[in-house]
Motif scaffolding. Structure first.
Motif, PDB file in Angstrom:
ATOM      1  N   TYR A  92       0.806  -1.219   0.000  1.00 27.86           N
ATOM      2  CA  TYR A  92       0.000   0.000   0.000  1.00 27.86           C
ATOM      3  C   TYR A  92       0.836   1.266   0.000  1.00 27.86           C
ATOM      4  CZ  TYR A  92       1.218   0.529   4.946  1.00 27.86           C
ATOM      5  OH  TYR A  92       1.908   0.703   6.119  1.00 27.86           O
ATOM      6  N   ARG A  93       0.131   2.358  -0.300  1.00 31.91           N
ATOM      7  CA  ARG A  93       0.637   3.719  -0.120  1.00 31.91           C
ATOM      8  C   ARG A  93      -0.412   4.497   0.663  1.00 31.91           C
ATOM      9  NH1 ARG A  93       3.702   4.986  -4.889  1.00 31.91           N
ATOM     10  NH2 ARG A  93       3.891   7.151  -4.174  1.00 31.91           N
ATOM     11  N   GLN A  94      -0.007   5.588   1.287  1.00 31.80           N
ATOM     12  CA  GLN A  94      -0.939   6.479   1.961  1.00 31.80           C
ATOM     13  C   GLN A  94      -1.589   7.403   0.922  1.00 31.80           C
ATOM     14  OE1 GLN A  94      -0.626   4.789   5.404  1.00 31.80           O
ATOM     15  NE2 GLN A  94      -1.543   6.807   5.555  1.00 31.80           N
ATOM     16  N   THR A 218      -6.992  10.680   5.264  1.00 30.59           N
ATOM     17  CA  THR A 218      -5.853   9.872   4.814  1.00 30.59           C
ATOM     18  C   THR A 218      -6.144   8.394   5.065  1.00 30.59           C
ATOM     19  OG1 THR A 218      -4.276  11.648   5.260  1.00 30.59           O
ATOM     20  CG2 THR A 218      -3.396   9.416   5.108  1.00 30.59           C
ATOM     21  N   ARG A 220      -5.271   4.089   3.461  1.00 25.15           N
ATOM     22  CA  ARG A 220      -4.288   3.247   2.791  1.00 25.15           C
ATOM     23  C   ARG A 220      -4.915   2.696   1.515  1.00 25.15           C
ATOM     24  NH1 ARG A 220      -0.969  -0.121   7.487  1.00 25.15           N
ATOM     25  NH2 ARG A 220      -0.380   1.737   8.700  1.00 25.15           N
ATOM     26  N   GLY A 222      -4.021   0.251  -2.060  1.00 19.44           N
ATOM     27  CA  GLY A 222      -3.023  -0.624  -2.655  1.00 19.44           C
ATOM     28  C   GLY A 222      -3.584  -1.943  -3.120  1.00 19.44           C
ATOM     29  N   LEU A 255      -1.448   4.997  -9.801  1.00 18.08           N
ATOM     30  CA  LEU A 255      -2.139   5.697  -8.716  1.00 18.08           C
ATOM     31  C   LEU A 255      -2.463   7.111  -9.159  1.00 18.08           C
ATOM     32  CD1 LEU A 255      -0.291   4.835  -5.367  1.00 18.08           C
ATOM     33  CD2 LEU A 255      -2.707   4.477  -5.856  1.00 18.08           C
ATOM     34  N   ALA A 259      -0.670  10.769  -3.119  1.00 18.19           N
ATOM     35  CA  ALA A 259      -0.168   9.591  -2.411  1.00 18.19           C
ATOM     36  C   ALA A 259       1.191   9.899  -1.816  1.00 18.19           C
ATOM     37  CB  ALA A 259      -0.079   8.400  -3.354  1.00 18.19           C
ATOM     38  N   SER A 260       1.530   9.185  -0.768  1.00 20.64           N
ATOM     39  CA  SER A 260       2.824   9.376  -0.106  1.00 20.64           C
ATOM     40  C   SER A 260       3.951   9.014  -1.049  1.00 20.64           C
ATOM     41  CB  SER A 260       2.883   8.516   1.156  1.00 20.64           C
ATOM     42  OG  SER A 260       2.722   7.138   0.828  1.00 20.64           O
ATOM     43  N   TRP A 264       6.564   1.350  -2.126  1.00 16.93           N
ATOM     44  CA  TRP A 264       5.364   0.733  -1.573  1.00 16.93           C
ATOM     45  C   TRP A 264       5.656   0.138  -0.193  1.00 16.93           C
ATOM     46  CZ3 TRP A 264       0.582   0.796  -3.924  1.00 16.93           C
ATOM     47  CH2 TRP A 264       0.546   1.247  -5.238  1.00 16.93           C
ATOM     48  N   ASN A 265       4.705   0.317   0.712  1.00 12.74           N
ATOM     49  CA  ASN A 265       4.809  -0.270   2.048  1.00 12.74           C
ATOM     50  C   ASN A 265       4.216  -1.676   2.042  1.00 12.74           C
ATOM     51  OD1 ASN A 265       5.726   2.248   3.424  1.00 12.74           O
ATOM     52  ND2 ASN A 265       3.724   2.970   2.734  1.00 12.74           N
TER      53      ASN A 265
END
Length: 521
Positions: A92-94, A218, A220, A222, A255, A259-260, A264-265
């Motif tokens: 995911y991304r924020q 905000t 998540r 992804g 995306l 996004a942050s 990718w987290n």
């Protein structure tokens, strides 16, 4: 059981004027003046409570944390308060504010653990279970049970859009392959999430829309993958769940929105940690040249296995047998003592006497059932939780419905037993018939004596269908589970099951009135 002395209904000018209301008072007087009936009805409620408390006290559960035993944690709960399973691998991304994610899914493979053919040698075969899932998701946070919306491909159920665990919307059927990829898109506009699918990335179709109240600015966003276990039947009504995992390949990932930055987290949501501190059956991610290969295990769905609020109601069967005996003797005692002639002479319209008796015994039994369930359900669940056994949570209305359903089950059973007493005029025959019709089918169905399909039909066609009124956790079409009576699932809804019992009671009572009018007492 001693029935005491039954006070006959005496005719009077006023009785004729009062009509049915006077009959009701007379039948109520008969019931309350026979101590054995009153005590036995109270005993039916008491035995239900005591057996439920005894069962709950004996159900102790502990979980291990390494070598130490700890109380089993309560399952996570979803936005609606229901117990959920929320385990998946999340890449995911924020995302702040509105935005969207678009991906192409080109492959969905997996592996399933089968029974070992050779002792000590793991038997793992390729395969994907029907409700394995992979796709795109927007989730409030990484906490289990937090709100979400997702568009996904599945093992055998095509494209779906699901949100907040209990909601499921079907898209186009079919499986994913390199020759038949699926494009998925999930857009966020405020608290509204819309899912799309496409075969070519050009022509898009809406799968569904979800409104997630209170979604923060905000979130998540992804890709994810998860797979429930493989459930196979064992024996007549049993089932076993074996390990399964799924691997999905995503590309053309894009995306839109704020996004942050950075990469990718990754989060293995809900992964089980083993005694040595390492994750048990972890998921994973491999990223290469814009292609993401995501592997996951678990599920994002309602949790269906575990103790329930109706678990302590095991004593209902014994309570019903007591109610049957009381209801039958409520009428056969008059035949045995010859007092039925006096009652019928005082009310020449013979159909009114069985109706008045049915109202009285049905009301009394319903009160007993209401008291029994009203005490057993909250007391039993409290004892279970105190002993470390998690109980699947339900809403207040569901708890009230189960308690009221128990009251209706007691009341309708009493009316049917009374009608059988009028038909047979003999206590032993009527009690036996009532138990065979109501109690025996239920016991056979939940004891795994019969094949699952036979048990299902038995609980559709016999008065035992009314036990469905005690079921608190519904079926979910999007969850693979062993939906059989032995696991607490009945083939009919609560109202339909009660309708079957009431239909039998009405038919038997009508036949009893007909025969009472045609034959000598």
């Amino acid at each position: 059981m001693s029935t005491g002395t039954v006070t006959p209904y005496r005719s009077s000018p006023r009785a004729g004027r009062d009509g049915f209301a006077c009959l009701l008072r007379a039948e109520w007087t008969k019931f309350r003046t026979v101590r054995g009936w009153v005590l036995a009805t109270g005993g039916a409620a008491l035995v239900t409570v005591l057996l439920g408390a005894l069962l709950a006290t004996g159900m102790r559960a502990t979980c291990s944390n390494g070598s130490a035993e700890i109380a089993c944690p309560a399952p996570p709960t979803g936005p609606g308060g229901e117990a959920v399973e929320d385990k998946f691998y999340f890449v995911y991304r924020q995302l702040t504010g509105d935005g969207s994610i678009t991906v192409r899914v080109t492959s969905m493979t997996g592996q399933i653990r089968r029974p070992d053919a050779i002792p000590g040698v793991r038997n793992v075969v390729p395969g994907v279970v029907p409700w394995a899932k992979a796709g795109v998701i927007v989730k409030e946070s990484g906490e289990q049970g937090s709100p979400y919306a997702a568009v996904m491909v599945t093992g055998e159920h095509g494209v779906r859009m699901q949100h907040d665990f209990t909601h499921d919307t079907a898209g186009r059927p079919g499986k994913v392959s390199g020759e038949s990829p699926r494009w998925l898109r999930l857009t966020r506009t405020g608290g509204t999430l819309t899912g799309y699918e496409s075969a070519d990335g050009a022509a898009w179709a809406v799968v569904g829309t979800a409104r997630l109240a209170g979604l923060p600015d905000t979130v998540r966003i992804g890709m994810f993958a998860t797979s429930p276990g493989d459930i196979t039947a064992t024996g007549r009504s049993g089932a076993a769940e074996r390990f399964a995992e799924v691997t999905a390949v995503f590309d053309r990932v894009s995306l839109e929105g704020t996004a942050s930055g950075g990469g990718w987290n990754r989060q293995d949501v809900g992964v089980t940690i083993g005694p040595d501190g390492s994750p048990h059956h972890p998921g994973g991610l491999t990223e290469s040249g814009g292609t993401f290969t995501v592997t996951g295990v678990g599920d994002i769905a309602p949790l269906l296995h575990g103790a329930r609020i109706e678990t302590p109601l095991i004593g209902v069967v014994i309570g019903l047998i007591v109610v049957i005996v009381v209801a039958v003797t409520f009428v056969t005692a008059e035949y045995r003592r010859g007092l039925i002639r006096t009652t019928l002479l005082a009310s020449p319209r013979r159909g009114r006497v069985p109706a008045a008796k049915a109202v009285v015994i049905g009301a009394v039994a319903s009160v007993a059932g209401l008291a029994a369930a009203g005490v057993t359900v909250p007391l039993g669940t409290r004892i279970l939780r105190g002993g470390g056994t998690p109980v699947l949570p339900v809403g207040t209305l569901t708890e009230i419905r189960v308690i009221a359903g128990c009251a209706a089950l007691f009341g309708a059973t009493a009316v049917l037993a009374l009608a059988l007493g009028l038909l047979f005029r003999r206590g032993v025959a009527a009690v036996t018939a009532a138990i065979v019709l109501i109690v025996v089918p239920h016991v056979l169905a939940i004891a795994s004596v019969l094949p699952a399909e036979a048990a299902q039909w038995l609980l559709r066609l016999t008065p035992a269908a009314a036990f469905a009124a005690l079921q608190s956790i519904p079926r979910y079409p999007q969850v693979t589970y062993h939906y059989v009576p032995a696991a607490g699932y009945y083939p009919l809804p609560a109202w339909a099951g009660l309708a079957v019992l009431c239909g039998y009671a009405a038919l038997a009572l009508g036949l009893a009135v007909l025969l009472l009018r045609r034959r000598d007492v």
